[in-house]
Design a protein around this motif. Structure first.
Motif, PDB file in Angstrom:
ATOM      1  N   LYS A  93       1.005  -1.145  -0.052  1.00 28.07           N
ATOM      2  CA  LYS A  93      -0.051  -0.025   0.041  1.00 28.07           C
ATOM      3  C   LYS A  93       0.988   1.204  -0.087  1.00 28.07           C
ATOM      4  CE  LYS A  93      -4.139  -2.089   2.239  1.00 28.07           C
ATOM      5  NZ  LYS A  93      -4.736  -2.013   3.577  1.00 28.07           N
ATOM      6  N   ARG A  94       2.084   0.944   0.706  1.00 23.79           N
ATOM      7  CA  ARG A  94       2.851   2.428   0.751  1.00 23.79           C
ATOM      8  C   ARG A  94       3.442   2.572  -0.730  1.00 23.79           C
ATOM      9  NH1 ARG A  94       8.144   2.614   0.582  1.00 23.79           N
ATOM     10  NH2 ARG A  94       8.436   0.466   0.548  1.00 23.79           N
ATOM     11  N   VAL A  95       3.935   1.490  -1.307  1.00 26.42           N
ATOM     12  CA  VAL A  95       4.503   1.604  -2.612  1.00 26.42           C
ATOM     13  C   VAL A  95       3.342   2.209  -3.549  1.00 26.42           C
ATOM     14  CG1 VAL A  95       5.527   0.310  -4.471  1.00 26.42           C
ATOM     15  CG2 VAL A  95       6.161  -0.061  -2.218  1.00 26.42           C
ATOM     16  N   LEU A  96       2.280   1.690  -3.467  1.00 22.94           N
ATOM     17  CA  LEU A  96       1.054   2.362  -4.504  1.00 22.94           C
ATOM     18  C   LEU A  96       1.013   3.679  -4.124  1.00 22.94           C
ATOM     19  CD1 LEU A  96      -0.922   1.482  -6.576  1.00 22.94           C
ATOM     20  CD2 LEU A  96      -2.525   0.788  -4.548  1.00 22.94           C
ATOM     21  N   LYS A  97       0.750   4.030  -2.899  1.00 21.54           N
ATOM     22  CA  LYS A  97       0.550   5.378  -2.531  1.00 21.54           C
ATOM     23  C   LYS A  97       1.709   6.388  -3.239  1.00 21.54           C
ATOM     24  CE  LYS A  97      -0.138   8.308   1.337  1.00 21.54           C
ATOM     25  NZ  LYS A  97      -0.580   8.574   2.929  1.00 21.54           N
ATOM     26  N   GLU A  98       2.800   6.041  -2.968  1.00 21.24           N
ATOM     27  CA  GLU A  98       3.706   6.764  -3.191  1.00 21.24           C
ATOM     28  C   GLU A  98       4.157   6.794  -4.634  1.00 21.24           C
ATOM     29  OE1 GLU A  98       6.708   5.922   0.682  1.00 21.24           O
ATOM     30  OE2 GLU A  98       7.273   5.108  -1.303  1.00 21.24           O
ATOM     31  N   GLY A  99       3.698   5.802  -5.485  1.00 17.10           N
ATOM     32  CA  GLY A  99       4.116   5.861  -6.960  1.00 17.10           C
ATOM     33  C   GLY A  99       2.982   6.723  -7.421  1.00 17.10           C
ATOM     34  N   LEU A 100       1.829   6.635  -6.929  1.00 11.24           N
ATOM     35  CA  LEU A 100       0.512   7.234  -7.656  1.00 11.24           C
ATOM     36  C   LEU A 100       0.730   8.876  -7.309  1.00 11.24           C
ATOM     37  CD1 LEU A 100      -2.344   5.019  -6.725  1.00 11.24           C
ATOM     38  CD2 LEU A 100      -1.294   5.422  -9.209  1.00 11.24           C
ATOM     39  N   HIS A 101       1.344   9.176  -6.108  1.00 15.17           N
ATOM     40  CA  HIS A 101       1.595  10.363  -5.740  1.00 15.17           C
ATOM     41  C   HIS A 101       2.558  11.042  -6.504  1.00 15.17           C
ATOM     42  CE1 HIS A 101       1.914  13.870  -3.048  1.00 15.17           C
ATOM     43  NE2 HIS A 101       3.319  13.791  -3.081  1.00 15.17           N
ATOM     44  N   ALA A 102       3.461  10.395  -7.132  1.00 14.56           N
ATOM     45  CA  ALA A 102       4.758  10.827  -7.826  1.00 14.56           C
ATOM     46  C   ALA A 102       4.100  11.036  -9.237  1.00 14.56           C
ATOM     47  CB  ALA A 102       5.531  10.034  -7.798  1.00 14.56           C
ATOM     48  N   GLY A 103       2.962  10.418  -9.630  1.00 14.21           N
ATOM     49  CA  GLY A 103       2.362  10.735 -10.867  1.00 14.21           C
ATOM     50  C   GLY A 103       2.607   9.526 -12.005  1.00 14.21           C
ATOM     51  N   GLY A 104       2.915   8.517 -11.269  1.00 14.26           N
ATOM     52  CA  GLY A 104       3.154   6.975 -12.049  1.00 14.26           C
ATOM     53  C   GLY A 104       1.811   6.597 -12.701  1.00 14.26           C
ATOM     54  N   VAL A 105       1.925   6.263 -14.004  1.00 10.61           N
ATOM     55  CA  VAL A 105       0.954   5.656 -14.813  1.00 10.61           C
ATOM     56  C   VAL A 105       1.382   4.266 -15.176  1.00 10.61           C
ATOM     57  CG1 VAL A 105       0.001   8.019 -15.385  1.00 10.61           C
ATOM     58  CG2 VAL A 105       1.748   6.571 -16.929  1.00 10.61           C
ATOM     59  N   SER A 106       2.482   3.920 -15.167  1.00  8.01           N
ATOM     60  CA  SER A 106       2.943   2.596 -15.649  1.00  8.01           C
ATOM     61  C   SER A 106       4.197   2.081 -14.744  1.00  8.01           C
ATOM     62  CB  SER A 106       3.324   2.475 -17.032  1.00  8.01           C
ATOM     63  OG  SER A 106       4.167   3.457 -17.373  1.00  8.01           O
ATOM     64  N   MET A 107       4.737   1.099 -14.549  1.00  9.87           N
ATOM     65  CA  MET A 107       5.819   0.762 -13.929  1.00  9.87           C
ATOM     66  C   MET A 107       6.802  -0.400 -14.646  1.00  9.87           C
ATOM     67  SD  MET A 107       3.537  -1.203 -11.216  1.00  9.87           S
ATOM     68  CE  MET A 107       5.030  -1.245  -9.732  1.00  9.87           C
TER      69      MET A 107
END
Length: 366
Positions: free
Chosen positions: A95-109
């Motif tokens: 959940k932490r990783v998902l939150k930080e990735g989305l907050h950074a503007g990530g759309v793919s990975m």
């Protein structure tokens, strides 16, 4: 304003540094931030367009151990925005990783797992992030025994010690067509650098990492540490890295703080610093450009000439002048060596490093 030390449950920069060096789970997001900063340095591509690009980026960071995964969140143009290393079986960590990735503007990975991870678990991770609209472009596997990284799409193992060969070389030597991703600017939106105490901690981190290093053997480490320490400093900071006759760093000291576009170097203070220790025979200086563009201005060049003259009159060699930017660290010795002291060993140690690119910057006054 949020306080960096309180955020990570620490009372001082020393305590936080100890947690970072021990890779404590409570500071994992800060460790990820530091790893991302190091991996981003001298990146040749705007976006990750091939397996080789990803390997070149991620190989500079700590590899995933058993039951761990590294995920790099990207923009629509495949530009790295956020890097996270986490435990596969920890839902709170996910959940932490998902939150930080989305907050950074990530759309793919992109994902990098340990070779011990089962294909079922890798597929589970792909499905997990896909649930939230984040597609995994490619998955990679790290083999700690052969120290290689392999793309699930290309299936060619690349040795980490080569930092990934160029795409052209791979196509010729391996006889395989280049695997290309849909290439679509770096825009890190993680706001940890806005926390109170961030500048203090990162400069302390750089100091701790550099002291004891060797300016020739550990040159890349020195530059990465400077980048972590000063890339987000809102004002220009100027410092000195002092070395003994063997090139070992004996001290790192910040001498001046300036404005967002200028820093004044006092010749007397610089001279006093050179004379403060009898074991100093070589130095490097550094300052940052808050604009993020590390290319030296005309005034930066003039300042460097003056520092070289002062140093050599005191029988001290000026090995280098580093300028820290958001993506890269400029090296006078690598790009315009005539502005620093002539040292064949140092020159040889950095001659294979890429030359920095940048644009114009406001004056650096002396």
């Amino acid at each position: 304003m949020n306080n960096l030390y309180e955020h990570f449950g620490c009372s001082s920069k020393e305590e936080l540094y100890q947690k970072v060096t021990k890779d404590d789970d409570s500071v994992r997001s800060l460790v990820d931030f530091i790893d991302f900063s190091k991996g981003q340095m001298n990146s040749k591509e705007v976006g990750i367009s091939s397996p080789q690009n990803f390997i070149e980026f991620v190989t500079k960071n700590k590899m995933p151990s058993k039951d761990e995964m590294v995920s790099v969140f990207c923009s629509t143009k495949n530009e790295p925005l956020h890097l996270s290393r986490y435990k596969l079986h920890d839902q709170d960590d996910l959940k932490r990783v998902l939150k930080e990735g989305l907050h950074a503007g990530g759309v793919s990975m992109f994902n990098l797992s340990n070779s011990s991870t089962s294909t079922e678990k890798e597929a589970e991770m792909i499905d997990y992030f896909k649930t939230f609209g984040v597609d995994v472009i490619d998955g990679f596997s790290y083999n700690e025994f052969s120290d290689t990284i392999t793309s699930s799409k290309e299936m060619i193992p690349y040795s980490r010690d080569k930092y990934a060969p160029s795409v052209d070389n791979v196509a010729e030597s391996e006889g395989h067509a280049e695997t290309a991703y849909n290439l679509t600017a770096y825009n890190l939106q993680n706001d940890i650098y806005t926390y109170q105490g961030f500048d203090e901690f990162t400069s302390f981190f750089a100091n701790q990492e550099i002291v004891g290093s060797h300016m020739l053997k550990d040159n890349t480490k020195v530059k990465k540490s400077l980048k972590v320490g000063y890339q987000y400093d809102w004002q220009e900071s100027f410092g000195v890295i002092a070395c003994d006759a063997d090139g070992k760093v004996v001290s790192v000291k910040e001498l001046f703080k300036g404005s967002p576009n200028a820093s004044i170097v006092d010749k007397k203070v610089f001279t006093k610093e050179l004379l403060s220790r009898e074991d100093v025979s070589k130095v490097a200086v550094f300052h940052n450009h808050p604009s993020g563009i590390p290319e030296p201005s005309a005034e930066d060049r003039n300042v460097t000439k003056g520092l070289k003259e002062i140093s050599e009159k005191l029988d001290v060699q000026l090995l280098d002048h580093f300028i820290v930017g958001k993506k890269n660290v400029y090296s006078f010795a690598n790009d315009i060596p005539e502005y620093v002291s002539s040292n064949g060993e140092y020159r040889k140690s950095i001659e294979k490093q890429p030359k920095a690119k940048g644009g114009k910057q406001h004056a650096f006054e002396m």
